[in-house]
Structures are given as C-alpha cells and as structure tokens.
Design an enzyme around this catalytic site. Structure first.
Site: not given
Ligand code: SIN
Length: 312
Positions: A82, A140, A174, A201, A252-253, A274-275
């Site tokens: 958030g 987002c 984005k 995203n 993305g991954g 990212g992750t």
C-alpha cells in the site's frame, strides 16, 4: 557456444541514460536505506544494479495498508503493502540525499491520485540534479486510484500529455498486467510522449487464511509477483513490444541470468529484478555475473546482439 562476452559487452542504455549493464531493480523491492542499516556499506559499495529505481513516492506521507501485507505462494508472493512512505518532502529532504550518493543512475517512481498531484511530483522530482528519470506508477494494485489511470489508454495518454511539457528527463510508465490488452495502454503512453514503459507490475491476487477462512491480507487482496507470473510477463512484453517503438523495461519473476535473457529476447531493452531481491539481496549481481555465459550459450557475442533479436 560463442566466446564468453566481456563485462563491457553488457553495456547498454535506457532512454539515453548510459548503463554498465541491463540490470535494474523493480521499484519497492530493494530499500537502499534498509540495506545500509542491515548490511553496512557492503551492498552499497558492490551495488547489485546498473540503475536504481526508488520506491514509489506519493505527495503526502502514507502509513500503507493494514497487516497482514505478505503471503507466500507456490513460486511467488502476494503483497499488499500500500505504498507506505515519507511523502514528497520527506523523500526529497532525506532519502534523496543518500540515493544521490549511489554510483549508478537514479530513476524515481511517483504515484498520485490525480493529474494535479502528478504535476507537482514530477516538477519537484525532475528539478533534482540527482534524478535521471521518473517512473510513473499508474499500476499499483494496492491503491485503488493508482490503477484507474493505467487501466485506460486515453487516461494514460492524457496524463502523459500533461506531464511531458514539464521535463526533458525520461518519463517511464509502469504498466499493469491487470487489463485485457496492455499494449493499448502502452500505445496511449507512447502517444502521450512517454520515453519507455516498464512492465509488469503485480497480478491482482488474494489468499485465504487457513485458520479463520477469511482473506489473509489486511486489505483483502494484493498483487502476485515472483516466478509464478513470469510466463504472463513474457507474453505481455512480447505483445507490447510488437505495438510500440519506445523501449521496455521488462520484469516479472526474474531470478537469474537465463530468465533475464528471456525478457530481452521477448522484446525488453533492459530488465529489472524484483521479488528475488527479498530472497537474495545480491540477486542483481548474480544476474549480471551469469549473463555472459547465458548470452554465449545462445550464440550471442554481446547484449546488443540479443537486444536486436525480434521474435516472430
Ligand atoms: C505496494 O506498495 O503496494 C506495491 C507497489 C506497487 O505494486 O506498485
């Protein structure tokens, strides 16, 4: 197998910003301030990325969403953070000073509820010498107003037309994956004057608490990221790259050099990790170190040769 390309063969650029290599971080997935607190200067001195993308900045400070905010899935993670943050003043007066000392180019991500606030954010951030480019987070999934603009090509174009005259610095949009035709939104961004798009995203997602049978995430739902979304991201990068001329920052991954190269071959100019940064804060370095061998295995002598490939 081709000869192993030298480190210099990874040099590239995005929107005219020269880069030593193609590896960025996804916004909000690598906190420089926290990394310094936890690891000291090690990660800053051996910075894992060729360009740093800040977490998304909003006009006013935000507390973020109520807990819980994370859920691990098979091959992925749902977040419902958030966009907590210090707001524009807090960012410019405090965080930016540290980010300015990084030895790589800096892209600042911004998000607002309305065009007027986007104007204030872009004007103020673009005026900072340390800032090389601005990413407009219109996607987002955890802040409802953020998603609406990025769902609609005409809204996206109108936003860019309002912001384009404010700065000569690159504006990067984005994109959300949560629309039927992301390439139409990308075309709206390009028509409005965007310099690049970044994608994807997170994918809208939810989890159910095994104990209470209620939604696990405090906000009810969130966004899925990690390897689970990679095939979706690759399909969308391919579709968008066929529809626009401006470059794509693909993500993305991505977990390693092979998956990074898949995005380049799908049509991305550069990529973002990212992750995977949450599992391994040096994941960006591992991608860079693996790229020469990944390129050579596919017969490429440089990154530019892979970037030149257009898949049918
Ligand atoms: C968040 O803070 O909710 C994640 C940021 C994003 O999905 O854009």
């Amino acid at each position: 197998m081709a000869d192993l390309p030298a480190r210099e063969a990874l040099a590239t650029e995005i929107c005219g910003i020269p880069l030593d290599g193609p590896v960025l971080n996804g916004s909000g997935t690598f906190d420089v301030l926290a990394a310094r607190q936890v690891f000291g200067d090690v990660l800053i001195d051996e910075f894992p990325f060729d360009c740093y993308v800040s977490k998304t900045i909003t006009m006013n400070p935000r507390p973020g969403n109520p807990p819980y905010r994370l859920w691990e899935t098979p091959s992925g993670m749902i977040n419902s953070i958030g966009l907590p943050g210090p707001g524009l003043d807090g960012f410019v007066n405090r965080d930016l000073r540290l980010l300015a000392s990084l030895e790589v180019p800096l892209i600042v991500s911004v998000m607002a509820d309305c065009i007027e606030d986007f104007v204030v954010l872009v004007e103020r951030v673009a005026a900072e010498d340390a800032v090389d480019g601005i990413e407009l987070n219109v996607s987002c999934p955890n802040v409802h107003s953020g998603l609406i603009v990025g769902e609609q090509p005409a809204e996206t174009e109108a936003l860019l037309k309002a912001l384009r005259p404010l700065t000569a610095k690159p504006l990067i949009v984005k994109l959300t994956p949560n629309v039927a035709n992301p390439h139409e939104v990308a075309m709206g961004a390009e028509a409005g004057g965007a310099d690049a798009v970044s994608m994807i995203n997170t994918v809208k997602a939810a989890a159910i608490d095994p104990q209470t049978s209620r939604p696990w995430l405090g906000a009810g739902a969130g966004g899925l990221s990690g390897p689970a979304v990679r095939p979706i991201a690759l399909a969308q990068v391919r579709a968008v790259s066929a529809a626009i001329e401006i470059p794509i920052i693909g993500m993305g991954g991505i977990t390693d050099a092979e998956s990074a190269l898949e995005f380049i071959l799908a049509g991305a100019r550069v990529i973002a990790v990212g992750t995977e940064n949450f599992r391994d804060p040096k994941a960006g370095t591992a991608v860079t170190e693996g790229l020469p061998a990944a390129l050579a295995r596919r017969g490429f002598g440089s990154l530019a040769e892979a970037q030149a490939v257009t898949l049918a």
